[in-house]
Write a protein that holds these residues in place. Structure first.
Motif, PDB file in Angstrom:
ATOM      1  N   LEU A  32       0.916  -1.322  -0.065  1.00 36.65           N
ATOM      2  CA  LEU A  32      -0.064   0.074   0.032  1.00 36.65           C
ATOM      3  C   LEU A  32       0.772   1.285   0.137  1.00 36.65           C
ATOM      4  CD1 LEU A  32      -2.558  -0.912   2.526  1.00 36.65           C
ATOM      5  CD2 LEU A  32      -2.967  -0.714   0.090  1.00 36.65           C
ATOM      6  N   LYS A  33       0.417   2.387  -0.802  1.00 37.08           N
ATOM      7  CA  LYS A  33       1.061   3.695  -0.865  1.00 37.08           C
ATOM      8  C   LYS A  33       0.918   4.362   0.602  1.00 37.08           C
ATOM      9  CE  LYS A  33       0.317   8.004  -2.882  1.00 37.08           C
ATOM     10  NZ  LYS A  33      -0.167   9.062  -3.647  1.00 37.08           N
ATOM     11  N   ASP A  34       2.101   4.821   1.007  1.00 34.09           N
ATOM     12  CA  ASP A  34       2.299   5.429   2.255  1.00 34.09           C
ATOM     13  C   ASP A  34       1.096   6.842   2.250  1.00 34.09           C
ATOM     14  OD1 ASP A  34       2.494   6.927   4.570  1.00 34.09           O
ATOM     15  OD2 ASP A  34       4.792   7.016   4.392  1.00 34.09           O
ATOM     16  N   GLU A  35       0.093   6.970   2.818  1.00 31.16           N
ATOM     17  CA  GLU A  35      -0.762   8.162   2.752  1.00 31.16           C
ATOM     18  C   GLU A  35      -0.702   9.173   4.144  1.00 31.16           C
ATOM     19  OE1 GLU A  35      -2.454   8.394   0.243  1.00 31.16           O
ATOM     20  OE2 GLU A  35      -2.899   6.644  -0.684  1.00 31.16           O
ATOM     21  N   LYS A  36       0.388   9.316   4.451  1.00 32.99           N
ATOM     22  CA  LYS A  36       0.676  10.303   5.704  1.00 32.99           C
ATOM     23  C   LYS A  36       0.358  11.573   4.920  1.00 32.99           C
ATOM     24  CE  LYS A  36       5.438  10.658   5.649  1.00 32.99           C
ATOM     25  NZ  LYS A  36       6.930  10.552   6.441  1.00 32.99           N
ATOM     26  N   LYS A  37       0.837  12.075   3.776  1.00 33.79           N
ATOM     27  CA  LYS A  37       0.594  13.307   3.518  1.00 33.79           C
ATOM     28  C   LYS A  37      -0.710  13.771   3.260  1.00 33.79           C
ATOM     29  CE  LYS A  37       5.179  13.844   0.809  1.00 33.79           C
ATOM     30  NZ  LYS A  37       5.696  13.909  -0.398  1.00 33.79           N
ATOM     31  N   ALA A  38      -1.559  12.787   2.729  1.00 28.61           N
ATOM     32  CA  ALA A  38      -2.899  13.016   2.740  1.00 28.61           C
ATOM     33  C   ALA A  38      -3.748  13.227   4.111  1.00 28.61           C
ATOM     34  CB  ALA A  38      -3.832  11.799   1.770  1.00 28.61           C
ATOM     35  N   VAL A 139      -0.070   4.269   6.725  1.00 28.95           N
ATOM     36  CA  VAL A 139       0.192   5.593   7.181  1.00 28.95           C
ATOM     37  C   VAL A 139       1.497   5.660   8.120  1.00 28.95           C
ATOM     38  CG1 VAL A 139      -0.327   7.580   8.805  1.00 28.95           C
ATOM     39  CG2 VAL A 139      -2.257   6.047   7.862  1.00 28.95           C
ATOM     40  N   ASN A 140       2.533   6.180   7.320  1.00 28.45           N
ATOM     41  CA  ASN A 140       4.044   6.183   7.659  1.00 28.45           C
ATOM     42  C   ASN A 140       4.390   4.714   7.883  1.00 28.45           C
ATOM     43  OD1 ASN A 140       6.339   7.744   8.457  1.00 28.45           O
ATOM     44  ND2 ASN A 140       5.966   7.341  10.370  1.00 28.45           N
ATOM     45  N   THR A 233      -0.337  27.264  14.052  1.00 30.06           N
ATOM     46  CA  THR A 233       0.801  27.902  13.826  1.00 30.06           C
ATOM     47  C   THR A 233       1.889  26.994  13.335  1.00 30.06           C
ATOM     48  OG1 THR A 233       1.210  28.313  16.093  1.00 30.06           O
ATOM     49  CG2 THR A 233       0.096  29.754  14.915  1.00 30.06           C
ATOM     50  N   THR A 234       1.393  25.712  13.851  1.00 28.28           N
ATOM     51  CA  THR A 234       2.742  24.614  13.702  1.00 28.28           C
ATOM     52  C   THR A 234       2.009  23.419  12.861  1.00 28.28           C
ATOM     53  OG1 THR A 234       3.935  25.055  15.721  1.00 28.28           O
ATOM     54  CG2 THR A 234       4.229  22.799  14.641  1.00 28.28           C
ATOM     55  N   PRO A 235       2.445  23.083  11.700  1.00 27.45           N
ATOM     56  CA  PRO A 235       1.781  22.000  11.108  1.00 27.45           C
ATOM     57  C   PRO A 235       1.622  20.679  11.770  1.00 27.45           C
ATOM     58  CG  PRO A 235       3.510  23.219   9.686  1.00 27.45           C
ATOM     59  CD  PRO A 235       3.613  23.499  11.130  1.00 27.45           C
ATOM     60  N   ILE A 236       0.399  20.085  11.773  1.00 25.91           N
ATOM     61  CA  ILE A 236       0.146  18.834  12.547  1.00 25.91           C
ATOM     62  C   ILE A 236       0.862  17.636  11.577  1.00 25.91           C
ATOM     63  CG2 ILE A 236      -1.717  17.051  13.028  1.00 25.91           C
ATOM     64  CD1 ILE A 236      -3.414  19.582  13.233  1.00 25.91           C
ATOM     65  N   GLU A 237       1.532  16.812  12.248  1.00 23.73           N
ATOM     66  CA  GLU A 237       2.249  15.652  11.435  1.00 23.73           C
ATOM     67  C   GLU A 237       1.667  14.349  12.073  1.00 23.73           C
ATOM     68  OE1 GLU A 237       6.590  16.786  12.036  1.00 23.73           O
ATOM     69  OE2 GLU A 237       6.334  17.291  10.055  1.00 23.73           O
ATOM     70  N   VAL A 238       0.640  13.604  11.651  1.00 22.46           N
ATOM     71  CA  VAL A 238       0.167  12.455  12.211  1.00 22.46           C
ATOM     72  C   VAL A 238       1.108  11.417  12.399  1.00 22.46           C
ATOM     73  CG1 VAL A 238      -0.557  11.166   9.939  1.00 22.46           C
ATOM     74  CG2 VAL A 238      -1.866  11.001  11.907  1.00 22.46           C
ATOM     75  N   GLU A 239       2.226  11.309  11.639  1.00 21.19           N
ATOM     76  CA  GLU A 239       3.169  10.270  11.920  1.00 21.19           C
ATOM     77  C   GLU A 239       3.760  10.377  13.325  1.00 21.19           C
ATOM     78  OE1 GLU A 239       5.321  13.577   9.202  1.00 21.19           O
ATOM     79  OE2 GLU A 239       3.377  12.622   9.487  1.00 21.19           O
ATOM     80  N   ASN A 240       3.632  11.394  13.995  1.00 20.44           N
ATOM     81  CA  ASN A 240       4.063  11.456  15.367  1.00 20.44           C
ATOM     82  C   ASN A 240       3.124  10.783  16.263  1.00 20.44           C
ATOM     83  OD1 ASN A 240       6.661  13.346  14.766  1.00 20.44           O
ATOM     84  ND2 ASN A 240       4.992  14.991  14.922  1.00 20.44           N
TER      85      ASN A 240
END
Length: 366
Positions: A32-38, A139-140, A233-240
């Protein structure tokens, strides 16, 4: 009896409650393609829009109140048994329906066929009602069920709400333990073991990571007030937050007696047992091991990714293998968790925490 039924229905409709199952074993060997960006784009756009829509409401609010409102809007508050028989957040529905996301089952494979090819064959039922299994996405590098999104947001909201209430009268650790105990009662009850026969440790990890996300909205912080306007103000990164303990083929679930019998019978006719020592699973497991925050015993598949995961692992040891716990080991655990032995013992006594080793493929495969 009728009164008990009404109470059960009321609990099912409680905000943030989630019901749904996934068969992560179905994803083995399928790329499966990593979809974390989406996923990141969806969360950042949605949180920004929530803040814009509620500009006047938030102008005099404190940050934790804003964070709780964000989680409430992201969570599964508005879908009481109205979509595929379960409670879903908007983001989960998007993940299951967006034509832009790579997921399993693949396009052209019906959900009925997916169910037949799963460990939950022939069909999953919630309170007697046929319920489709949830999709799988990447995801990631972690293969997760789309149900975990609603656990992350909806149950994460419930954790955060309970934590904020409890923190006024107890320590941060005990406040978290109260929230986690609530989720254990859900997994052991109406949203898990007593209804579908599944107690999901992966659900519990997604819940806790949702709590951390809610807390980090102000602690990191992701949001700040600028000229009376709350902004992302700070981008959310779900990979965290997404980690291998969201994968139910790695962080295995426990089953009721009847569900266990059904799963074992299905494993006879599925390729899962043959695949477990294959190249794809071996490589995936090695990649998952890299997520461990503080590697410990290699005697089990335990992966330490959070306070919650560590707490449940220790509770299982206390309940089922207390003789294996050395004083040195316990001292290090209590120091890291910042709780006492009596606090852990009392908590472990009151939660289900089924022994996961009884439900690994090593135990179930014929």
């Amino acid at each position: 009896m009728y009164k008990k039924f009404l109470v059960s229905l009321m609990l099912l409709f409680t905000g943030g409650a989630v019901s749904g199952e996934v068969d992560n074993y179905y994803g083995w060997g399928k790329e499966l393609k990593d979809e974390k960006k989406a996923f990141n784009q969806y969360l950042n756009v949605t949180v920004t829009q929530v803040l814009v829509d509620q500009k006047s409401k938030f102008s005099t609010a404190q940050c934790p109140d804003v964070a709780e409102w964000i989680m409430r809007n992201l969570g599964a508050q508005r879908y009481p048994l109205a979509y595929r028989g379960v409670l879903n957040s908007d983001m989960e529905i998007w993940a299951q329906e967006s034509p832009l996301l790579d997921r399993l089952p693949a396009v052209g494979v019906s959900l009925d066929q997916y169910a037949l090819d799963s460990i939950y064959s022939p069909v999953m039922r919630t309170a007697g009602i046929k319920t489709d299994l949830d999709h799988i996405t990447n995801v990631n590098g972690t293969y997760i069920g789309t149900d975990k999104i609603s656990h992350f947001l909806g149950s994460g909201y419930e954790y955060y709400k309970r934590y904020r209430k409890a923190i006024h009268s107890t320590s941060p650790e005990l406040a978290q333990m109260e929230a986690i105990a609530w989720a254990d009662s859900m997994e052991g009850g109406l949203l898990g073991m007593k209804v579908v026969g599944v107690y999901s440790y992966a659900d519990l990890e997604a819940n806790y990571q949702g709590f951390l996300f809610a807390k980090n909205l102000c602690d990191k912080p992701y949001i700040k007030q600028v000229d009376s306007q709350w902004l992302l103000t700070t981008p959310i990164e779900v990979e965290n937050y997404v980690n291998p303990n969201w994968d139910e083929s790695f962080n295995v679930s426990a089953y009721s007696k009847s569900r266990l019998e059904s799963v074992k019978n299905n494993l006879i006719n599925l390729p899962v047992c043959e695949l477990r020592n294959g190249a794809w699973v071996t490589m995936q497991t090695e990649q998952y091991r890299l997520f461990d925050h503080s590697p410990r015993s290699k005697q089990s598949d335990y992966l330490n990714t959070s306070f919650s995961a560590q707490l449940f692992y220790l509770a299982q040891q206390y309940k089922y293998a207390p003789d294996t716990l050395t004083a040195e080991y316990l001292h290090s655990q209590f120091k890291e968790l910042n709780i006492t032995q009596s606090q852990l013992v009392a908590w472990a006594r009151n939660v289900s925490a089924p022994l996961q080793s009884d439900f690994t493929l090593s135990a179930l495969c014929p």
